[in-house]
Structures are given as C-alpha cells and as structure tokens.
Scaffold this motif. Structure first.
Motif, short mmCIF file in Angstrom:
data_model
loop_
_atom_site.label_atom_id
_atom_site.label_comp_id
_atom_site.label_asym_id
_atom_site.label_seq_id
_atom_site.Cartn_x
_atom_site.Cartn_y
_atom_site.Cartn_z
N ILE A 133 1.36 9.03 5.70
CA ILE A 133 1.75 8.65 7.10
C ILE A 133 1.37 7.38 7.55
CG2 ILE A 133 1.90 9.42 9.65
CD1 ILE A 133 2.17 12.38 8.55
N HIS A 134 0.32 6.96 7.26
CA HIS A 134 -1.62 6.49 7.96
C HIS A 134 -0.71 4.56 6.84
CE1 HIS A 134 -4.34 3.15 7.58
NE2 HIS A 134 -4.75 3.23 9.12
N ALA A 135 -0.45 4.68 5.62
CA ALA A 135 0.70 3.53 5.12
C ALA A 135 2.02 3.25 6.01
CB ALA A 135 0.84 4.17 3.68
N ALA A 146 0.61 -1.42 -0.03
CA ALA A 146 0.18 -0.35 -0.08
C ALA A 146 0.63 1.38 0.25
CB ALA A 146 -0.55 -0.20 1.34
N LEU A 147 2.03 1.58 0.87
CA LEU A 147 2.76 2.65 0.92
C LEU A 147 3.53 2.82 -0.45
CD1 LEU A 147 3.70 4.91 2.58
CD2 LEU A 147 5.93 3.27 3.35
N PRO A 148 4.23 2.09 -1.37
CA PRO A 148 4.82 3.19 -2.11
C PRO A 148 3.71 3.48 -3.92
CG PRO A 148 4.86 -0.32 -2.48
CD PRO A 148 4.78 0.57 -1.06
N ALA A 149 2.70 2.21 -3.91
CA ALA A 149 1.43 2.61 -4.58
C ALA A 149 0.81 4.06 -3.83
CB ALA A 149 0.55 1.66 -4.90
N LEU A 150 1.15 4.27 -2.64
CA LEU A 150 -0.22 5.36 -2.98
C LEU A 150 0.55 7.07 -2.69
CD1 LEU A 150 -2.55 6.45 -1.51
CD2 LEU A 150 -1.06 6.55 1.14
N HIS A 151 2.37 6.45 -2.12
CA HIS A 151 3.29 7.42 -2.73
C HIS A 151 3.06 7.92 -4.25
CE1 HIS A 151 6.89 9.84 -2.13
NE2 HIS A 151 7.14 9.06 -3.17
N LEU A 152 3.52 6.80 -5.64
CA LEU A 152 3.18 6.90 -6.32
C LEU A 152 2.00 7.88 -7.18
CD1 LEU A 152 4.97 3.98 -7.85
CD2 LEU A 152 6.31 6.57 -7.31
#
Length: 443
Positions: free
Chosen positions: A385-387, A68-74
């Motif tokens: 941050i939540h990710a 979830a984190l890298p996808a959300l960042h991109l």
C-alpha cells in the motif's frame, strides 16, 4: 501455525529467535540506501540546471517511484528473491551513476541514468525498506526512518567533493558508481526476509498490542486492508496528494539552493533532509504522526518563504545578477555558470535559515507517510500500500521540474508556489481519519 499467538485484534504472530545477523542486515540496508542517494540528490544539485538535465531527473524520479511497486509485489509473493532483486539493483544503479558522469548530450544519458538508474534505485529502495520493516516489526517506522534517512544524506560526500573540485564532478560520479555496485552487491548476499508472521520472541506481541501509551499516539488500523480496498478509501488518495506536493518542493529546493553557489548551505540542506527523517519518526511516537507531519510541512513551507526572501535581496558585497559563480559551470553540463535575471547568489543568514527549514521539512514527511499507511491500513499489506502512495512521487518529479523551470526566470514566484504546495496539505492533515471507524468516533 501451531506456535502462533493472537492479539486482541485477532492478528497472528509467530514468535521466534532473533537472528544474530539482524543488526548487520540493518546496516547493509542502510549502506545500500546511502549508495543510491547520489542518483537523486547528487544529480539534482549538480546536473539538473537546464532543460535537458531537468527532463532526465523527472524521468528518473518517475522510474524510481514506479519501479518499487512491482518489485515489492514480486518479492512478497516469492516470485523474485531479495538477492536477485538487489543484484539487479546494484547493476542498474551502477549504470545510472556511470551515465551521470557523461555529458548530458551523450546518447547513453537518457537510457543509462533516467531509465536504468531509476529502476535500479526503485528496486533497492523498495526491497531494503521491506526487509528492514519485516525484521523489526515491533518498531518498523523507526528503523525504516533511519535507512530512508541514508537515502537523503548519502549524497553529501559527493556534493562536498564537487564543491571543492568542480572539475572532478564526472570522476566523483564514477567513484559513486563503483561504491554503489560494491555496497549493494554485498547487501544482496546477506539480506533476506523473515518467515511469514515472524515476531521477535523477546517482545511479547500481546503486551505490545495493548500498550496504552503507544496506542494513544500511534493508534492501530481498524482492520487489515489490501491495496485494492485501500484505493477505495478517501485516505489513500489524500496521502498520495501530500507526497506529490511535498515531494515536488523537496527536490525543487535542492535545485534552487544549488543554483546559489553556496555549497555549505546545499550540504546542510541535503544532510538535514536525511537526518530529520528518523528524528521526525521518534517525535511522532511521542506526539502523534499527524501532528508531527503537519509541523514538518509547516517547516517546509517556512523554508520557501525564507529562501524567497534571501534570493530576492542581494546583501552588500554579493554578486549582482548576471555574475559568474565560481564552480557553477560544471564540465559537460552545458551550463554557462551565470546567474539568471533575478539575483540567485544572495547569501547571508536567510539563505542558511531557509536551507535549514527546507531540509528539516523536505525529507521527514516520507517515513511519516509510511507510518501513517501502517496506522490507517494495517501492517499485513503495508509495504504494498505504501508503494502505491510512493508511486505518486512520479508526479512530484514533474512538479519539481515545472517549479525549477519557473525559477529560471522568477525564483520568487516559484518559491511562493512551492510554499503554497507545502502549506495546503499541512492544513488538510487534521482531517485525515483512520478508515473503517464510524464517523461518530473522534479522529
């Protein structure tokens, strides 16, 4: 930003018209979250009953949490579109559910379910949450709580199907794979992010920011934090630790209740795991996030005590230890369908009460922690941050597997450990403080 307005904290808003399809986007995101639910709760209940299945579940949880984190960042940086992300999530989720229909010993189970399915679910979970919170900035916690609830109870139809026709479990997973592909692909066509700083023009952002009743129970952050700044506080690791402990107990409860053979109690547990999320968010808006989170974790710990009592007390007429459970041996799972040395088929009111308490506490903490991230660190980078906090779910998966392995021989001991894991964070929650405030200001 000629039309931007600022509130009393200096945060900028760009009021604009509410798109006609905002409600449709919400329901499509809700459907996509429900479609990936069988990957976690369906698999945990039906297939994670031996070492191989538990290992695959742990890897899946790690991939889902970390993806979830890298996808959300991109997506937030504009380097990856919402449509592309969800299209990939649809294909990967289909592969994961199709692999779950295979025997655990099949070569494609690890790659298909654990890796591809985990990454696909992480894409869908992260992107849908970001889209919904962005289109409902005036009440993001309530709306995100509703769609994450679908991630909890979306597996109930699969569990009911498998409970009524255990021999058709593989078919049920294949049907779930086709449904997930269709629903998530449809969501990919319509979901999109709003313009930066968008705010619905029918809600005055300055009046909203000054709402005394809202600020009394859900105060805003002292300033807007970035992910790196949040990591340097004591609060973010504390939130991650709470998620690790509670997340491990939540998944473990699904495995334990499924092992009793009581499909009714299992369906209640999973349904409440999802439905309690939106209810908890609403309660937190009335009574405060931290107070409700402590109550939720107390309910989760209480559920472990009730389940431990139920599983160590065999009511009159129940099956003794070692008796085969109807429908507990699933095709291709390698299960013998027998009880362990300690009675696991103990039914009765305590099992149902334990399932209710564990269900009420086993999912509600997820949206509450997401809300606390906004409350502690601000809304501008809350998704990222939540990710970071949510990535701690990878450790929770490992903890759930460890508890499940312990429960194979001593379920009462495993449930006692689970009760402690839920109770200790509940006791520490009152010590959580908004970062950036002077220590002389009351929490």
């Amino acid at each position: 930003m000629e039309n931007a307005v600022r509130d009393w904290r200096g945060r900028s808003y760009l009021p604009g018209p509410v798109p006609a399809d905002r409600t449709r986007m919400f329901w499509l995101a809700w459907g996509a979250m429900a479609a990936i639910s069988p990957l976690q709760y369906g698999y945990a209940a039906l297939l994670a009953k031996e070492a191989t299945g538990l290992t695959l579940l742990a890897v899946w949880i790690a991939c889902q949490a970390a993806g979830a984190l890298p996808a959300l960042h991109l997506v937030r940086r504009g380097r990856l579109g919402v449509r592309t992300s969800l299209a990939a999530g649809a294909a990967l989720s289909f592969a994961g559910l199709a692999a779950a229909a295979l025997p655990l010993s099949a070569p494609g189970s690890f790659v298909g379910y654990a890796l591809l399915g985990g990454l696909g679910a992480g894409l869908v979970y992260g992107v849908c949450g970001e889209v919904v919170s962005s289109w409902y900035p005036e009440r993001p916690a309530a709306r995100v709580g509703l769609i994450t609830g679908a991630f909890g109870y979306g597996a109930v139809p699969l569990l009911v199907w498998a409970g009524l026709a255990p021999a058709a479990t593989s078919t049920a997973f294949m049907v779930a794979a086709v449904v997930a592909l269709a629903v998530i692909a449809t969501a990919a066509r319509h979901l999109r992010l709003p313009p930066a700083l968008w705010w619905p023009e029918d809600v005055d952002p300055r009046s909203h920011a000054l709402d005394a009743a809202r600020l009394r129970t859900t105060p805003e952050a002292a300033r807007q934090f970035g992910p790196a700044q949040a990591l340097r506080t004591r609060t973010l690791p504390a939130l991650a630790l709470i998620l690790t402990c509670a997340g491990a107990v939540s998944v473990f409860d699904v495995i334990v209740v499924a092992g009793t053979g009581s499909w009714g109690a299992l369906a209640v547990l999973v349904a409440l795991n999802g439905a309690s999320r939106s209810v908890a968010v609403r309660c937190s808006e009335l009574f405060g996030r931290r107070r409700v989170l402590a109550a939720v974790l107390t309910a989760l710990a209480t559920g472990q005590v009730l389940l431990a009592t139920a599983l160590t007390t065999t009511p009159p007429g129940s099956a003794p230890a070692g008796t085969a459970l109807p429908g507990s041996g699933l095709p291709g799972s390698g299960l013998s369908g027998t009880l362990p040395a300690e009675p696991m088929a103990a039914g009765g009111p305590l099992l149902w009460l334990g399932a209710v308490a564990a269900g009420l506490g086993g999912g509600a903490f997820y949206p509450l922690l997401a809300s606390l991230v906004r409350e502690f660190f601000g809304v501008e980078r809350a998704g990222e941050i939540h990710a970071v906090v949510y990535s701690a779910k990878a450790l929770a998966g490992a903890g759930a597997v460890a508890l499940a392995l312990l429960a194979l021989s001593t379920p009462a001991t495993a449930l006692a450990v689970a009760a402690a894991l839920a109770a200790l964070p509940a006791l520490a929650i009152p010590r959580l403080r908004i970062p950036g405030l002077p220590s002389t200001i009351p929490a």
